[in-house]
Design a protein around this motif. Sequence first.
Motif, PDB file in Angstrom:
ATOM      1  N   LEU A   5       0.807  -1.212   0.000  1.00 41.10           N
ATOM      2  CA  LEU A   5       0.000   0.000   0.000  1.00 41.10           C
ATOM      3  C   LEU A   5       0.843   1.266   0.000  1.00 41.10           C
ATOM      4  CD1 LEU A   5      -2.643  -1.001   2.704  1.00 41.10           C
ATOM      5  CD2 LEU A   5      -2.872  -1.134   0.234  1.00 41.10           C
ATOM      6  N   GLN A   6       2.151   1.148   0.179  1.00 37.66           N
ATOM      7  CA  GLN A   6       2.972   2.327   0.395  1.00 37.66           C
ATOM      8  C   GLN A   6       3.432   3.057  -0.866  1.00 37.66           C
ATOM      9  OE1 GLN A   6       6.073   0.902   2.971  1.00 37.66           O
ATOM     10  NE2 GLN A   6       4.802   1.045   4.787  1.00 37.66           N
ATOM     11  N   PRO A   7       3.829   2.387  -1.940  1.00 36.96           N
ATOM     12  CA  PRO A   7       4.389   3.121  -3.066  1.00 36.96           C
ATOM     13  C   PRO A   7       3.366   4.036  -3.746  1.00 36.96           C
ATOM     14  CG  PRO A   7       4.905   0.776  -3.196  1.00 36.96           C
ATOM     15  CD  PRO A   7       3.875   0.942  -2.142  1.00 36.96           C
ATOM     16  N   ASP A   8       3.873   5.157  -4.243  1.00 35.25           N
ATOM     17  CA  ASP A   8       3.094   6.053  -5.085  1.00 35.25           C
ATOM     18  C   ASP A   8       1.851   6.614  -4.403  1.00 35.25           C
ATOM     19  OD1 ASP A   8       4.909   5.463  -7.160  1.00 35.25           O
ATOM     20  OD2 ASP A   8       3.734   3.706  -7.720  1.00 35.25           O
ATOM     21  N   THR A   9       1.850   6.698  -3.094  1.00 31.79           N
ATOM     22  CA  THR A   9       0.726   7.318  -2.411  1.00 31.79           C
ATOM     23  C   THR A   9       1.188   8.626  -1.797  1.00 31.79           C
ATOM     24  OG1 THR A   9       1.194   6.105  -0.360  1.00 31.79           O
ATOM     25  CG2 THR A   9      -0.370   5.105  -1.900  1.00 31.79           C
ATOM     26  N   VAL A  10       0.328   9.645  -1.883  1.00 29.99           N
ATOM     27  CA  VAL A  10       0.658  10.970  -1.382  1.00 29.99           C
ATOM     28  C   VAL A  10      -0.300  11.332  -0.269  1.00 29.99           C
ATOM     29  CG1 VAL A  10       0.883  13.403  -1.969  1.00 29.99           C
ATOM     30  CG2 VAL A  10       1.515  11.648  -3.647  1.00 29.99           C
ATOM     31  N   LEU A  11       0.230  11.714   0.875  1.00 30.24           N
ATOM     32  CA  LEU A  11      -0.594  12.077   2.018  1.00 30.24           C
ATOM     33  C   LEU A  11      -1.331  13.377   1.707  1.00 30.24           C
ATOM     34  CD1 LEU A  11      -1.320  11.509   5.018  1.00 30.24           C
ATOM     35  CD2 LEU A  11       0.606  12.997   5.630  1.00 30.24           C
ATOM     36  N   PRO A  12      -2.675  13.376   1.753  1.00 30.17           N
ATOM     37  CA  PRO A  12      -3.432  14.609   1.507  1.00 30.17           C
ATOM     38  C   PRO A  12      -3.098  15.665   2.548  1.00 30.17           C
ATOM     39  CG  PRO A  12      -4.857  12.684   1.330  1.00 30.17           C
ATOM     40  CD  PRO A  12      -3.558  12.206   1.915  1.00 30.17           C
ATOM     41  N   ALA A  13      -3.106  16.908   2.129  1.00 30.28           N
ATOM     42  CA  ALA A  13      -2.765  18.013   3.020  1.00 30.28           C
ATOM     43  C   ALA A  13      -3.696  18.038   4.225  1.00 30.28           C
ATOM     44  CB  ALA A  13      -2.859  19.332   2.260  1.00 30.28           C
ATOM     45  N   GLY A  14      -3.109  18.138   5.402  1.00 31.90           N
ATOM     46  CA  GLY A  14      -3.881  18.251   6.626  1.00 31.90           C
ATOM     47  C   GLY A  14      -4.386  16.950   7.193  1.00 31.90           C
ATOM     48  N   MET A  15      -4.149  15.835   6.536  1.00 36.70           N
ATOM     49  CA  MET A  15      -4.645  14.546   7.030  1.00 36.70           C
ATOM     50  C   MET A  15      -3.576  13.851   7.865  1.00 36.70           C
ATOM     51  SD  MET A  15      -6.327  11.299   4.987  1.00 36.70           S
ATOM     52  CE  MET A  15      -7.791  12.254   4.568  1.00 36.70           C
ATOM     53  N   HIS A  16      -3.989  13.292   8.981  1.00 43.70           N
ATOM     54  CA  HIS A  16      -3.067  12.541   9.833  1.00 43.70           C
ATOM     55  C   HIS A  16      -2.580  11.316   9.062  1.00 43.70           C
ATOM     56  CE1 HIS A  16      -1.485  10.306  13.239  1.00 43.70           C
ATOM     57  NE2 HIS A  16      -1.680  11.365  14.017  1.00 43.70           N
ATOM     58  N   PRO A  17      -1.305  11.024   9.113  1.00 37.61           N
ATOM     59  CA  PRO A  17      -0.788   9.859   8.367  1.00 37.61           C
ATOM     60  C   PRO A  17      -1.443   8.547   8.775  1.00 37.61           C
ATOM     61  CG  PRO A  17       0.887  10.782   9.836  1.00 37.61           C
ATOM     62  CD  PRO A  17      -0.217  11.777   9.764  1.00 37.61           C
ATOM     63  N   ASP A  18      -1.867   8.422  10.040  1.00 38.22           N
ATOM     64  CA  ASP A  18      -2.529   7.191  10.472  1.00 38.22           C
ATOM     65  C   ASP A  18      -3.903   7.046   9.827  1.00 38.22           C
ATOM     66  OD1 ASP A  18      -0.320   6.652  12.023  1.00 38.22           O
ATOM     67  OD2 ASP A  18      -1.259   7.238  13.919  1.00 38.22           O
ATOM     68  N   GLU A  19      -4.567   8.162   9.594  1.00 38.30           N
ATOM     69  CA  GLU A  19      -5.858   8.092   8.901  1.00 38.30           C
ATOM     70  C   GLU A  19      -5.654   7.687   7.444  1.00 38.30           C
ATOM     71  OE1 GLU A  19      -9.701  10.790   7.462  1.00 38.30           O
ATOM     72  OE2 GLU A  19      -8.556  11.407   9.244  1.00 38.30           O
ATOM     73  N   TRP A  20      -4.641   8.254   6.798  1.00 36.76           N
ATOM     74  CA  TRP A  20      -4.401   7.899   5.399  1.00 36.76           C
ATOM     75  C   TRP A  20      -4.014   6.425   5.269  1.00 36.76           C
ATOM     76  CZ3 TRP A  20      -6.102   9.233   1.085  1.00 36.76           C
ATOM     77  CH2 TRP A  20      -5.440   8.931  -0.126  1.00 36.76           C
ATOM     78  N   ALA A  21      -3.232   5.930   6.218  1.00 38.91           N
ATOM     79  CA  ALA A  21      -2.856   4.514   6.186  1.00 38.91           C
ATOM     80  C   ALA A  21      -4.093   3.630   6.322  1.00 38.91           C
ATOM     81  CB  ALA A  21      -1.863   4.211   7.304  1.00 38.91           C
ATOM     82  N   ALA A  22      -5.009   4.019   7.219  1.00 39.09           N
ATOM     83  CA  ALA A  22      -6.240   3.257   7.395  1.00 39.09           C
ATOM     84  C   ALA A  22      -7.108   3.319   6.144  1.00 39.09           C
ATOM     85  CB  ALA A  22      -7.016   3.785   8.602  1.00 39.09           C
TER      86      ALA A  22
END
Length: 264
Positions: A5-22
């Motif tokens: 799930l990790q490659p080529d993913t960009v964390l949306p601005a203002g979103m906690h990284p744990d939420e994006w991982a979920a």
Amino acid sequence: MNTALQPDTVLPAGMHPDEWAARLELAACYRVFAMLGWTEMIYNHITLRLPDSVSGVEKAFLINPFGLHYSEVTASNLVKINLKGEVLDGSPHPVNPAGFTVHAAIHDGIEGAHCVMHTHTTAGVAVACLKDGLQQTNFYSAQLHDMVAYHDFEGITIHADEGPRVLQSIGNKPAVILRNHGLLAWGATLPQTFAILWTLNRACEIQLATFSMGGAQAAIPVPEAIAEKCTRDALQFNPNHGAGRDVFDALVRQVNRIDTSYRD
């Protein structure tokens, strides 16, 4: 975290990284279900509780947008809701009330129920319609000894007052047969929940095939002692042995070879 799930993913601005991982993990799971054919038009649901690092004291969950097929679910269009089903992230997508009534009761009432999955597969619904339900007659049902609960059918699950009765029916058993309805599983993690549901559904598939060749009376029962041993020896649910992570990761890799748009 699933490395697929990790490659080529960009964390949306203002979103906690744990939420994006979920969000990535849950969106990938919806695509896994689609790949397996565990879909029911735009219906059914998989819900995942967000970690405390994201939601704090208030429990918050991710659910699929109502109206989209599982193959259309992405990390960004998943909807964040609270226990009342109220949207917390300003999503324009609606939430199906029938999708979260039972899920909310389980998430709130069972310690450790961080993920809840529900399906209407043909085999699952068929076994749910049998008076005797799932019988201890195959390799997979033998791995679920004393893990299966039953809840009687009360109609479409849109009434909150059914929640306490669902919890009473389930107790602490993570594999649930909703009579006349379908299958449900809950667990501490998404991969663990998937492993439980996959095993339950597979047991139903084998029972459906077995009974088609002569009915219940033709099936060879698995003795209690052997079933207990099988369940002890089945490591796929055990956190000390990955709790389904390796299986789930393998399926996500298959999804990635087909379509990675769930990462959007």
